[in-house]
Scaffold this motif. Structure first.
Motif, PDB file in Angstrom:
ATOM      1  N   LEU A  69      35.711  62.586  -2.763  1.00  0.00           N
ATOM      2  CA  LEU A  69      35.327  61.923  -1.475  1.00  0.00           C
ATOM      3  C   LEU A  69      34.043  60.911  -1.367  1.00  0.00           C
ATOM      4  CD1 LEU A  69      36.983  64.509   0.902  1.00  0.00           C
ATOM      5  CD2 LEU A  69      37.820  62.297   0.252  1.00  0.00           C
ATOM      6  N   ALA A  70      32.938  61.701  -2.077  1.00  0.00           N
ATOM      7  CA  ALA A  70      31.647  61.234  -1.860  1.00  0.00           C
ATOM      8  C   ALA A  70      31.451  59.870  -2.736  1.00  0.00           C
ATOM      9  CB  ALA A  70      30.598  61.972  -2.468  1.00  0.00           C
ATOM     10  N   VAL A  71      32.261  59.562  -3.898  1.00  0.00           N
ATOM     11  CA  VAL A  71      32.146  58.385  -4.495  1.00  0.00           C
ATOM     12  C   VAL A  71      32.181  57.128  -3.710  1.00  0.00           C
ATOM     13  CG1 VAL A  71      33.072  57.011  -6.372  1.00  0.00           C
ATOM     14  CG2 VAL A  71      32.906  59.441  -6.767  1.00  0.00           C
ATOM     15  N   PRO A  72      33.272  56.838  -3.009  1.00  0.00           N
ATOM     16  CA  PRO A  72      33.190  55.467  -2.240  1.00  0.00           C
ATOM     17  C   PRO A  72      32.025  55.566  -1.095  1.00  0.00           C
ATOM     18  CG  PRO A  72      34.914  56.859  -1.698  1.00  0.00           C
ATOM     19  CD  PRO A  72      34.525  57.424  -3.015  1.00  0.00           C
ATOM     20  N   LEU A  73      32.025  56.880  -0.566  1.00  0.00           N
ATOM     21  CA  LEU A  73      30.800  56.946   0.529  1.00  0.00           C
ATOM     22  C   LEU A  73      29.303  56.564   0.139  1.00  0.00           C
ATOM     23  CD1 LEU A  73      32.050  60.107   2.503  1.00  0.00           C
ATOM     24  CD2 LEU A  73      32.369  57.780   2.995  1.00  0.00           C
ATOM     25  N   ILE A  74      29.087  56.931  -1.111  1.00  0.00           N
ATOM     26  CA  ILE A  74      27.970  56.589  -1.697  1.00  0.00           C
ATOM     27  C   ILE A  74      27.677  55.209  -1.716  1.00  0.00           C
ATOM     28  CG2 ILE A  74      26.522  56.745  -3.879  1.00  0.00           C
ATOM     29  CD1 ILE A  74      27.597  59.439  -4.502  1.00  0.00           C
ATOM     30  N   LEU A  75      28.752  54.350  -2.211  1.00  0.00           N
ATOM     31  CA  LEU A  75      28.656  53.093  -2.298  1.00  0.00           C
ATOM     32  C   LEU A  75      28.538  52.242  -0.884  1.00  0.00           C
ATOM     33  CD1 LEU A  75      31.096  52.510  -5.309  1.00  0.00           C
ATOM     34  CD2 LEU A  75      28.452  52.219  -5.308  1.00  0.00           C
ATOM     35  N   VAL A  76      29.545  52.748  -0.053  1.00  0.00           N
ATOM     36  CA  VAL A  76      29.210  52.190   1.262  1.00  0.00           C
ATOM     37  C   VAL A  76      27.935  52.484   2.170  1.00  0.00           C
ATOM     38  CG1 VAL A  76      31.947  52.170   1.696  1.00  0.00           C
ATOM     39  CG2 VAL A  76      30.563  54.233   2.588  1.00  0.00           C
ATOM     40  N   GLY A 201      34.340  57.436 -12.003  1.00  0.00           N
ATOM     41  CA  GLY A 201      33.654  56.610 -10.735  1.00  0.00           C
ATOM     42  C   GLY A 201      32.589  57.351 -10.458  1.00  0.00           C
ATOM     43  N   ILE A 202      32.345  58.391 -10.520  1.00  0.00           N
ATOM     44  CA  ILE A 202      31.098  59.057 -10.066  1.00  0.00           C
ATOM     45  C   ILE A 202      29.849  58.900 -10.828  1.00  0.00           C
ATOM     46  CG2 ILE A 202      31.430  61.334 -11.743  1.00  0.00           C
ATOM     47  CD1 ILE A 202      30.072  61.356  -8.095  1.00  0.00           C
ATOM     48  N   TYR A 203      30.310  58.550 -12.182  1.00  0.00           N
ATOM     49  CA  TYR A 203      29.074  57.978 -12.786  1.00  0.00           C
ATOM     50  C   TYR A 203      28.661  56.551 -12.499  1.00  0.00           C
ATOM     51  CZ  TYR A 203      30.539  61.911 -16.113  1.00  0.00           C
ATOM     52  OH  TYR A 203      30.605  63.064 -16.560  1.00  0.00           O
ATOM     53  N   VAL A 204      29.532  55.940 -12.164  1.00  0.00           N
ATOM     54  CA  VAL A 204      29.372  54.573 -11.654  1.00  0.00           C
ATOM     55  C   VAL A 204      28.577  54.460 -10.190  1.00  0.00           C
ATOM     56  CG1 VAL A 204      30.224  52.227 -10.581  1.00  0.00           C
ATOM     57  CG2 VAL A 204      31.371  53.385 -12.690  1.00  0.00           C
ATOM     58  N   LEU A 299      22.533  59.605  -1.516  1.00  0.00           N
ATOM     59  CA  LEU A 299      23.088  60.297  -2.482  1.00  0.00           C
ATOM     60  C   LEU A 299      23.347  61.719  -1.781  1.00  0.00           C
ATOM     61  CD1 LEU A 299      24.657  60.496  -5.129  1.00  0.00           C
ATOM     62  CD2 LEU A 299      22.513  61.487  -6.199  1.00  0.00           C
ATOM     63  N   PRO A 300      22.438  62.450  -1.573  1.00  0.00           N
ATOM     64  CA  PRO A 300      22.808  63.903  -0.988  1.00  0.00           C
ATOM     65  C   PRO A 300      23.412  63.710   0.422  1.00  0.00           C
ATOM     66  CG  PRO A 300      20.392  63.357  -0.754  1.00  0.00           C
ATOM     67  CD  PRO A 300      20.835  62.168  -1.609  1.00  0.00           C
ATOM     68  N   THR A 301      23.104  62.437   1.351  1.00  0.00           N
ATOM     69  CA  THR A 301      23.769  62.187   2.526  1.00  0.00           C
ATOM     70  C   THR A 301      25.124  62.129   2.433  1.00  0.00           C
ATOM     71  OG1 THR A 301      21.459  61.353   3.382  1.00  0.00           O
ATOM     72  CG2 THR A 301      23.275  61.088   4.629  1.00  0.00           C
ATOM     73  N   ALA A 302      25.358  61.216   1.529  1.00  0.00           N
ATOM     74  CA  ALA A 302      26.871  60.958   1.243  1.00  0.00           C
ATOM     75  C   ALA A 302      27.642  62.160   1.075  1.00  0.00           C
ATOM     76  CB  ALA A 302      27.149  59.904   0.439  1.00  0.00           C
ATOM     77  N   ILE A 303      27.201  62.963   0.156  1.00  0.00           N
ATOM     78  CA  ILE A 303      27.814  64.208  -0.420  1.00  0.00           C
ATOM     79  C   ILE A 303      28.014  65.025   0.690  1.00  0.00           C
ATOM     80  CG2 ILE A 303      27.527  66.248  -1.701  1.00  0.00           C
ATOM     81  CD1 ILE A 303      26.211  64.520  -4.004  1.00  0.00           C
ATOM     82  N   VAL A 304      26.970  65.360   1.666  1.00  0.00           N
ATOM     83  CA  VAL A 304      27.182  66.322   2.588  1.00  0.00           C
ATOM     84  C   VAL A 304      28.145  65.542   3.805  1.00  0.00           C
ATOM     85  CG1 VAL A 304      26.111  67.271   4.906  1.00  0.00           C
ATOM     86  CG2 VAL A 304      24.699  67.184   2.716  1.00  0.00           C
ATOM     87  N   LEU A 305      28.131  64.205   3.880  1.00  0.00           N
ATOM     88  CA  LEU A 305      29.295  63.728   4.785  1.00  0.00           C
ATOM     89  C   LEU A 305      30.623  63.966   4.313  1.00  0.00           C
ATOM     90  CD1 LEU A 305      29.775  62.244   7.420  1.00  0.00           C
ATOM     91  CD2 LEU A 305      29.369  60.041   6.220  1.00  0.00           C
ATOM     92  N   ALA A 306      30.813  63.789   2.872  1.00  0.00           N
ATOM     93  CA  ALA A 306      32.067  64.090   2.222  1.00  0.00           C
ATOM     94  C   ALA A 306      32.439  65.470   2.535  1.00  0.00           C
ATOM     95  CB  ALA A 306      31.960  63.850   0.833  1.00  0.00           C
ATOM     96  N   GLY A 307      31.663  66.183   2.355  1.00  0.00           N
ATOM     97  CA  GLY A 307      31.848  67.851   2.556  1.00  0.00           C
ATOM     98  C   GLY A 307      32.348  67.755   4.092  1.00  0.00           C
ATOM     99  N   ILE A 308      31.866  67.117   5.037  1.00  0.00           N
ATOM    100  CA  ILE A 308      32.154  67.432   6.534  1.00  0.00           C
ATOM    101  C   ILE A 308      33.600  66.723   6.728  1.00  0.00           C
ATOM    102  CG2 ILE A 308      32.062  66.283   8.956  1.00  0.00           C
ATOM    103  CD1 ILE A 308      28.974  66.464   8.270  1.00  0.00           C
TER     104      ILE A 308
END
Length: 363
Positions: A69-76, A201-204, A299-308
Motif C-alpha cells: 500500500l505504501a508504494v503509491p502513497l510514497i509517490l503521491v 515497484g517498491i524499488y522504483v 518515505l517513513p510517513t507514507a509507510i505509517v499512513l499505509a499501516g493506518i
C-alpha cells in the motif's frame, strides 16, 4: 478601569527545539484524538495495540500488505511535496493518477513497442500522462493567473469520467461482468518479490525518493525552489529562472502522481479498474505536511499512513468501522499539526489597557 487585548506577533526566529517539540506534540495530539475516535466508533481498547501496530508492522503478512500500500502513497506524497514547496496547490492528484493508469493500460492493450521494453514503456507512458494532465492548470496559472485549486479539482472529475467511459466502453473486458479492462499479459506485470503482494515497484519508489531528495536538498534547482517558495518577487529580482523552475517541479508533480497510477495497475491490479486511487489527493497532502515537504521524510510517513490504511481494513471487517474513520483520523492529525505549528511561529500576548477617563486628554 482597565481592559485586556489579545495580540498576535510573529516570532522573528523559531528555534529548532521549539519547532521539533511542537511538531511532535501536534503529531501525538492528532494520533491521540484519532484513538478516541476509534474507541467511540466501537473499536475495543484491549486489541487496538495489536490491530494498529503488531499485526500491521510486525507480522509478515501485515508488513507485506503495508509496504504494498505504501508504494503509491510514497509517490503521491512526493507529488504533493514537489508542488506545494512552490505553493502550488495540486488537489488533482487523483486525476493525474487515473491518467497515469490509463496511459499504462493504453500501452498494454495496444501492445505498443517490443515485449522486452513493454514495462518501461508503460511506466514512462504513465508518467507522461500524469504530467500532461497537470500541464493544463499549470499553463492557465502562469499565463492567465487562474487558480490551480479550481482547475486541478475539476480536471480530476474529467479524468474519472474518462476512466468510466473506457471501462464501460471500449476497454471493458468482454468475459467479465465488472467494469474492468482485460488482464495484462505476464510481460506487462511487475515481478513479485515473494513477500505477500509486494512487487518490484517498491524499488522504483525508493529510487525516486532518493533522486527527489538529491534534487531538493543538494542541487541548484532545489535552492531555486526554496527561494521561489519563500518569496517569488525576490526570486524574480535576483534573476532566478522562476517560470522554468515552476514548470519543471509542477510537471514533475504530475508525472509522479501518474507513475503512482501506473504502478498500481502494473504491480497490483494487473488491469485497469475504477477503484484505484481513491482519496489519494488528501493522502498525498497529509503525507507532504507531516513530512514537512522533505522528500526523505515522505518515505517513513507514507509507510505509517499505509499501516493506518491496512489497520483500517482490519477494523472494518471485524468491528464494522467505516473507511471514513481512517480519512477522519488523517484530517485530525493534519489539523492538529497546522494549529500547533501556527502557535510555534506566532506569539500570543495578553496586553492590559487602561480605559481613558472622561475629560482626560488623550495620549
Amino acid at each position: 478601569m482597565s481592559s485586556f487585548r489579545l495580540t498576535l506577533e510573529r516570532r522573528q526566529q523559531v528555534s529548532t527545539l521549539r519547532s521539533t517539540t511542537t511538531y511532535i506534540l501536534g503529531l501525538l495530539l492528532g494520533l491521540g484524538f484519532g484513538l478516541l475516535v476509534l474507541l467511540s466508533a466501537g473499536a475495543p481498547a484491549a486489541t487496538l495495540l495489536d490491530d494498529l501496530v503488531i499485526q500491521v508492522f510486525f507480522s509478515a503478512m501485515g508488513l507485506a500488505q503495508t509496504l504494498t500500500l505504501a508504494v503509491p502513497l510514497i509517490l503521491v506524497g512526493l507529488a504533493a511535496t514537489s508542488a506545494m514547496r512552490l505553493r502550488f496547490w495540486n488537489v488533482g492528484i487523483e486525476g493525474q493518477l487515473w491518467l497515469g493508469a490509463i496511459g499504462a493500460t493504453l500501452v498494454a492493450l495496444s501492445d505498443f513497442g517490443s515485449e522486452s521494453l513493454r514495462l518501461p514503456t508503460m511506466l514512462l507512458a504513465s508518467a507522461i500522462a500524469g504530467a500532461a494532465w497537470i500541464a493544463v492548470p499549470l499553463i492557465l496559472k502562469l499565463r492567465a493567473g487562474v487558480n490551480e485549486l479550481v482547475v486541478t479539482l475539476l480536471l480530476s472529475n474529467v479524468a474519472y469520467l474518462l476512466l468510466q467511459h473506457l471501462l464501460f466502453g471500449a476497454w471493458k473486458d468482454p468475459v467479465n461482468s465488472f467494469p474492468v479492462s482485460p488482464r495484462f499479459d505476464e510481460n506487462e506485470q511487475l515481478a513479485s518479490l515473494g513477500f505477500g503482494n509486494l512487487h518490484s515497484g517498491i524499488y522504483v519508489a525508493l529510487g525516486i525518493t532518493l533522486l527527489m531528495t538529491i534534487l531538493v536538498q543538494k542541487s541548484r534547482t532545489g535552492f531555486y525552489v526554496d527561494v521561489i517558495g519563500r518569496n517569488r518577487t525576490t526570486a524574480l529580482a535576483t534573476g532566478i529562472p522562476v517560470t522554468a523552475t515552476i514548470t519543471l517541479m509542477i510537471l514533475l508533480s504530475g508525472a509522479l502522481a501518474g507513475l503512482a497510477g501506473g504502478l498500481i495497475v502494473i504491480g497490483v491490479e494487473h488491469r485497469l479498474t475504477q477503484t484505484i486511487g481513491i482519496n489519494t489527493t488528501f493522502s498525498g497532502i497529509v503525507i507532504a505536511f507531516i513530512a514537512r515537504f522533505n522528500p526523505l521524510a515522505v518515505l517513513p510517513t507514507a509507510i505509517v499512513l499505509a499501516g493506518i490504511y491496512n489497520a483500517g481494513g482490519t477494523l472494518k471487517v471485524f468491528y464494522g468501522i467505516p473507511d471514513a474513520i481512517v480519512v477522519l483520523i488523517q484530517g485530525m492529525v493534519l489539523l492538529t499539526l497546522l494549529m500547533v505549528q501556527f502557535f510555534s511561529s506566532y506569539r500570543v500576548s495578553l496586553l492590559r489597557q487602561s480605559a481613558q477617563q472622561p475629560g482626560q486628554p488623550s495620549t
